[in-house]
Design an enzyme around this catalytic site. Structure first.
Site, PDB file in Angstrom:
ATOM      1  N   ASP A   1       0.857  -1.189   0.000  1.00 17.96           N
ATOM      2  CA  ASP A   1       0.000   0.000   0.000  1.00 17.96           C
ATOM      3  C   ASP A   1       0.888   1.232   0.000  1.00 17.96           C
ATOM      4  OD1 ASP A   1      -2.066   2.017   0.795  1.00 17.96           O
ATOM      5  OD2 ASP A   1      -3.281   0.222   1.094  1.00 17.96           O
ATOM      6  N   ASN A   2       0.456   2.275  -0.709  1.00 16.88           N
ATOM      7  CA  ASN A   2       1.215   3.539  -0.646  1.00 16.88           C
ATOM      8  C   ASN A   2       0.607   4.512   0.366  1.00 16.88           C
ATOM      9  OD1 ASN A   2      -1.032   4.536  -1.903  1.00 16.88           O
ATOM     10  ND2 ASN A   2       0.043   5.475  -3.633  1.00 16.88           N
TER      11      ASN A   2
ATOM     12  N   PHE B   1      -2.067   6.212   0.380  1.00 17.15           N
ATOM     13  CA  PHE B   1      -2.662   7.453  -0.134  1.00 17.15           C
ATOM     14  C   PHE B   1      -3.977   7.759   0.580  1.00 17.15           C
ATOM     15  CE2 PHE B   1      -5.293   9.255  -3.878  1.00 17.15           C
ATOM     16  CZ  PHE B   1      -5.175  10.547  -3.388  1.00 17.15           C
ATOM     17  N   THR B   2      -4.872   6.783   0.640  1.00 18.58           N
ATOM     18  CA  THR B   2      -6.180   7.042   1.272  1.00 18.58           C
ATOM     19  C   THR B   2      -6.367   6.234   2.552  1.00 18.58           C
ATOM     20  OG1 THR B   2      -7.179   5.407  -0.209  1.00 18.58           O
ATOM     21  CG2 THR B   2      -7.357   7.720  -0.856  1.00 18.58           C
TER      22      THR B   2
ATOM     23  N   ASN C   1       0.723  -4.750 -13.732  1.00 15.63           N
ATOM     24  CA  ASN C   1       1.777  -5.264 -12.845  1.00 15.63           C
ATOM     25  C   ASN C   1       1.341  -6.517 -12.080  1.00 15.63           C
ATOM     26  OD1 ASN C   1       3.786  -3.441 -13.575  1.00 15.63           O
ATOM     27  ND2 ASN C   1       3.031  -1.882 -12.160  1.00 15.63           N
TER      28      ASN C   1
ATOM     29  N   LYS D   1       1.163 -14.065 -13.927  1.00 15.09           N
ATOM     30  CA  LYS D   1       1.605 -14.894 -15.061  1.00 15.09           C
ATOM     31  C   LYS D   1       2.939 -15.568 -14.723  1.00 15.09           C
ATOM     32  CE  LYS D   1       2.987 -14.376 -19.869  1.00 15.09           C
ATOM     33  NZ  LYS D   1       3.422 -13.392 -20.852  1.00 15.09           N
TER      34      LYS D   1
ATOM     35  N   TYR E   1     -11.856   6.993 -12.897  1.00 19.11           N
ATOM     36  CA  TYR E   1     -12.089   5.798 -12.062  1.00 19.11           C
ATOM     37  C   TYR E   1     -12.866   4.749 -12.861  1.00 19.11           C
ATOM     38  CZ  TYR E   1     -13.758   3.119  -7.973  1.00 19.11           C
ATOM     39  OH  TYR E   1     -14.061   2.132  -7.051  1.00 19.11           O
TER      40      TYR E   1
ATOM     41  N   THR F   1     -19.981  -0.231  -0.255  1.00 17.21           N
ATOM     42  CA  THR F   1     -19.727  -1.001   0.966  1.00 17.21           C
ATOM     43  C   THR F   1     -19.281  -0.044   2.069  1.00 17.21           C
ATOM     44  OG1 THR F   1     -19.167  -2.940  -0.330  1.00 17.21           O
ATOM     45  CG2 THR F   1     -18.306  -2.865   1.915  1.00 17.21           C
TER      46      THR F   1
ATOM     47  N   ARG G   1     -16.947   9.687   1.293  1.00 20.25           N
ATOM     48  CA  ARG G   1     -18.085   8.895   0.826  1.00 20.25           C
ATOM     49  C   ARG G   1     -19.274   9.137   1.747  1.00 20.25           C
ATOM     50  NH1 ARG G   1     -15.120   3.291  -0.801  1.00 20.25           N
ATOM     51  NH2 ARG G   1     -13.640   3.927   0.790  1.00 20.25           N
TER      52      ARG G   1
HETATM   53  P1  NAD Z   1      -9.673   2.612   0.362  1.00 20.15           P
HETATM   54  O1  NAD Z   1      -9.362   3.955  -0.220  1.00 20.15           O
HETATM   55  O2  NAD Z   1      -9.831   2.505   1.835  1.00 20.15           O
HETATM   56  O3  NAD Z   1      -8.586   1.555  -0.076  1.00 20.15           O
HETATM   57  C1  NAD Z   1      -7.767   1.676  -1.212  1.00 20.15           C
HETATM   58  C2  NAD Z   1      -6.331   1.438  -0.784  1.00 20.15           C
HETATM   59  O4  NAD Z   1      -5.493   1.505  -1.956  1.00 20.15           O
HETATM   60  C3  NAD Z   1      -5.826   2.512   0.187  1.00 20.15           C
HETATM   61  O5  NAD Z   1      -5.190   1.896   1.281  1.00 20.15           O
HETATM   62  C4  NAD Z   1      -4.849   3.325  -0.654  1.00 20.15           C
HETATM   63  O6  NAD Z   1      -3.834   3.910   0.117  1.00 20.15           O
HETATM   64  C5  NAD Z   1      -4.335   2.286  -1.629  1.00 20.15           C
HETATM   65  N1  NAD Z   1      -3.805   2.841  -2.860  1.00 20.15           N
HETATM   66  C6  NAD Z   1      -4.348   3.802  -3.658  1.00 20.15           C
HETATM   67  N2  NAD Z   1      -3.550   4.040  -4.713  1.00 20.15           N
HETATM   68  C7  NAD Z   1      -2.484   3.208  -4.580  1.00 20.15           C
HETATM   69  C8  NAD Z   1      -1.305   2.989  -5.352  1.00 20.15           C
HETATM   70  N3  NAD Z   1      -1.062   3.677  -6.473  1.00 20.15           N
HETATM   71  N4  NAD Z   1      -0.414   2.057  -4.899  1.00 20.15           N
HETATM   72  C9  NAD Z   1      -0.639   1.371  -3.760  1.00 20.15           C
HETATM   73  N5  NAD Z   1      -1.721   1.532  -2.999  1.00 20.15           N
HETATM   74  C10 NAD Z   1      -2.638   2.450  -3.405  1.00 20.15           C
HETATM   75  O7  NAD Z   1     -10.989   2.114  -0.379  1.00 20.15           O
HETATM   76  P2  NAD Z   1     -11.794   0.748  -0.265  1.00 20.15           P
HETATM   77  O8  NAD Z   1     -13.202   1.090  -0.118  1.00 20.15           O
HETATM   78  O9  NAD Z   1     -11.162  -0.170   0.713  1.00 20.15           O
HETATM   79  O10 NAD Z   1     -11.616   0.171  -1.729  1.00 20.15           O
HETATM   80  C11 NAD Z   1     -10.806  -0.948  -1.999  1.00 20.15           C
HETATM   81  C12 NAD Z   1     -11.027  -1.395  -3.436  1.00 20.15           C
HETATM   82  O11 NAD Z   1     -12.382  -1.792  -3.611  1.00 20.15           O
HETATM   83  C13 NAD Z   1     -10.741  -0.304  -4.477  1.00 20.15           C
HETATM   84  O12 NAD Z   1     -10.090  -0.886  -5.586  1.00 20.15           O
HETATM   85  C14 NAD Z   1     -12.121   0.169  -4.855  1.00 20.15           C
HETATM   86  O13 NAD Z   1     -12.154   0.657  -6.175  1.00 20.15           O
HETATM   87  C15 NAD Z   1     -12.941  -1.091  -4.696  1.00 20.15           C
HETATM   88  N6  NAD Z   1     -14.363  -0.788  -4.440  1.00 20.15           N
HETATM   89  C16 NAD Z   1     -14.773  -0.379  -3.199  1.00 20.15           C
HETATM   90  C17 NAD Z   1     -16.099  -0.049  -3.008  1.00 20.15           C
HETATM   91  C18 NAD Z   1     -16.619   0.397  -1.667  1.00 20.15           C
HETATM   92  O14 NAD Z   1     -17.791   0.765  -1.580  1.00 20.15           O
HETATM   93  N7  NAD Z   1     -15.860   0.370  -0.599  1.00 20.15           N
HETATM   94  C19 NAD Z   1     -17.006  -0.142  -4.062  1.00 20.15           C
HETATM   95  C20 NAD Z   1     -16.546  -0.532  -5.304  1.00 20.15           C
HETATM   96  C21 NAD Z   1     -15.224  -0.875  -5.477  1.00 20.15           C
HETATM   97  N1  UDP Z   2     -23.448  12.109  -1.164  1.00 17.35           N
HETATM   98  C1  UDP Z   2     -24.135  13.081  -0.441  1.00 17.35           C
HETATM   99  N2  UDP Z   2     -23.485  13.734   0.555  1.00 17.35           N
HETATM  100  C2  UDP Z   2     -22.194  13.468   0.900  1.00 17.35           C
HETATM  101  C3  UDP Z   2     -21.489  12.470   0.170  1.00 17.35           C
HETATM  102  C4  UDP Z   2     -22.152  11.818  -0.860  1.00 17.35           C
HETATM  103  O1  UDP Z   2     -25.310  13.346  -0.708  1.00 17.35           O
HETATM  104  O2  UDP Z   2     -21.680  14.119   1.850  1.00 17.35           O
HETATM  105  C5  UDP Z   2     -24.166  11.378  -2.224  1.00 17.35           C
HETATM  106  C6  UDP Z   2     -23.465  11.368  -3.572  1.00 17.35           C
HETATM  107  O3  UDP Z   2     -23.803  12.511  -4.340  1.00 17.35           O
HETATM  108  C7  UDP Z   2     -24.004  10.087  -4.181  1.00 17.35           C
HETATM  109  C8  UDP Z   2     -24.187   9.162  -2.970  1.00 17.35           C
HETATM  110  O4  UDP Z   2     -24.236  10.027  -1.834  1.00 17.35           O
HETATM  111  O5  UDP Z   2     -25.267  10.307  -4.763  1.00 17.35           O
HETATM  112  C9  UDP Z   2     -23.072   8.157  -2.792  1.00 17.35           C
HETATM  113  O6  UDP Z   2     -21.856   8.849  -2.851  1.00 17.35           O
HETATM  114  P1  UDP Z   2     -20.447   8.178  -2.517  1.00 17.35           P
HETATM  115  O7  UDP Z   2     -19.415   9.235  -2.724  1.00 17.35           O
HETATM  116  O8  UDP Z   2     -20.494   7.509  -1.194  1.00 17.35           O
HETATM  117  O9  UDP Z   2     -20.252   6.996  -3.568  1.00 17.35           O
HETATM  118  P2  UDP Z   2     -20.642   6.740  -5.097  1.00 17.35           P
HETATM  119  O10 UDP Z   2     -21.639   5.662  -5.018  1.00 17.35           O
HETATM  120  O11 UDP Z   2     -21.215   7.990  -5.705  1.00 17.35           O
HETATM  121  O12 UDP Z   2     -19.368   6.346  -5.722  1.00 17.35           O
END
Ligand code: NAD
Ligand code: UDP
Length: 316
Positions: free
Chosen positions: A27-28, A30-31, A93, A99, A139, A169, A180
């Site tokens: 993990d980097n 970032f978030t 990567n 692979k 995205y 989620t 979110r």
């Molecule tokens: P999150 O932001 O908590 O986790 C993402 C992680 O990836 C973070 O720890 C961040 O630091 C790391 N990261 C970002 N860019 C990176 C990079 N270039 N190199 C290494 N690490 C990096 O979010 P999450 O909700 O845990 O999401 C995890 C995955 O699930 C994501 O791929 C996201 O697209 C996918 N996803 C999540 C949801 C949801 O609702 N939580 C929905 C759809 C898809």
């Molecule tokens: N949203 C909102 N208030 C907030 C954050 C999000 O009304 O403070 C709304 C956003 O416009 C979207 C929904 O909630 O309609 C879900 O947003 P989120 O960013 O959680 O995820 P998305 O499903 O859009 O990727």
């Protein structure tokens, strides 16, 4: 586990470590922050590497969960070119590593591949309605390109792949400033601040509790090689954003008011998964109702010191 310090990734690390697997978390940060995996750092079968998946890395592995990518709209839009690189080069990567190592690799895809859907609810066969030049495209299109790469490595190089399409989620370890909707509303409610609804609040989402999602993802990784996905993982219970706000205020006993802000660009108006494939092939369906999951998430937010978290970007 790429993105292993993040919200969902850290829960997957927990499960795999508890099952006795040797887990490497990349993990980097970032978030996310190390506190999500602090309790794992001393374990013999867990190691953390601070690494950016845009760059190749040489490791020997049997299975790869590829979750690295900012997931909240404000943060993935902050540096959209980097977001696209993370999805596409990150996929290349991990697929190259899979692979070389003959490893199985599972991609964390998203309901965003359906864009602002014209078909409701969304089955996996729906090809989606994504604006390729809009602010969410970095995205959405990045994740779509990653799915393409997964299938091309599978067809061309026989890489053993899995793809899950995750719907919204929530749960403990969401970043309090990830922007979110669930984390925003809970943070605002616990501080008795205004709850910010973007647009009319009539747009819908279907919210899945993290433990349910993790169970589905691990079943998918361990399932037969004949079922590679993409498979929707989400909770079919659909709620408007206004209903969610009211529920958060009620459960937390907050004095917050609901306030309405301008709608965000390209915001999908409805989202609900069809989970027939997951039911059939993984015997999976969510078990935690929204009210119960929100209670647990609110308890988590009460237990942390929100002031000690750094906002990944100003967009929350
Ligand atoms: P999150 O932001 O908590 O986790 C993402 C992680 O990836 C973070 O720890 C961040 O630091 C790391 N990261 C970002 N860019 C990176 C990079 N270039 N190199 C290494 N690490 C990096 O979010 P999450 O909700 O845990 O999401 C995890 C995955 O699930 C994501 O791929 C996201 O697209 C996918 N996803 C999540 C949801 C949801 O609702 N939580 C929905 C759809 C898809
Ligand atoms: N949203 C909102 N208030 C907030 C954050 C999000 O009304 O403070 C709304 C956003 O416009 C979207 C929904 O909630 O309609 C879900 O947003 P989120 O960013 O959680 O995820 P998305 O499903 O859009 O990727």
């Amino acid at each position: 586990m790429t993105g292993g310090a993040g919200f969902v990734g850290s829960h997957i690390c927990d499960r795999l470590v508890a099952q006795g697997h040797d887990v490497i978390c990349l993990d980097n940060l970032f978030t996310s922050q190390k506190s999500n995996i602090e309790h794992l750092l001393g374990k013999k079968n867990f190691e953390f590497i601070r690494h950016d998946v845009v760059h190749p890395i040489w490791l020997e592995v049997d299975e790869i969960y590829n979750a690295a990518c900012p997931a909240a709209p404000g943060h993935y839009q902050y540096n959209p070119i980097k977001t696209m690189k993370t999805s596409v080069m990150g996929a290349i990567n991990v697929l190259g590593m899979a692979k070389r190592c003959r490893a199985k690799v599972l991609q964390f895809s998203t309901s965003e591949v359906y864009g602002d859907p014209e078909v409701h609810p969304q089955p996996e066969s729906y090809k989606g309605s994504v604006n390729p030049i809009g602010p969410r495209a970095c995205y959405d299109e990045g994740k779509r390109a990653a799915e393409t790469l997964f299938f091309d490595y599978h067809r061309s190089n026989k890489v053993n792949i899995r793809i899950v399409r995750i719907f919204n989620t929530y749960g403990p370890r969401m970043h309090p400033y990830d922007g979110r909707v669930v984390s925003n509303f809970i943070r605002q409610a616990l501080r008795n601040e205004d709850i910010t609804i973007y647009g009319s609040g009539s747009q819908t989402r279907s919210f899945c509790y993290v433990d349910d999602l993790v169970e589905g993802i691990i079943r998918m990784m361990n399932g037969p090689d004949t079922f590679i996905g993409p498979v929707n993982l989400g909770n079919p219970g659909e709620f408007t954003i206004k209903q969610l706000a009211e529920l958060v205020v009620e459960i937390s006993g907050s004095r917050s008011r609901l306030v309405y802000r301008p709608p965000v660009a390209d915001d999908p108006m409805q989202r609900q998964p069809v989970i027939d494939l997951a039911r059939k092939h993984l015997s999976w369906e969510p078990t935690v109702p929204l009210r119960e999951g929100l209670k647990r998430t609110i308890d988590y937010f009460r237990s942390i010191d929100m002031e000690s978290f750094r906002a990944p970007t100003p967009n929350y």
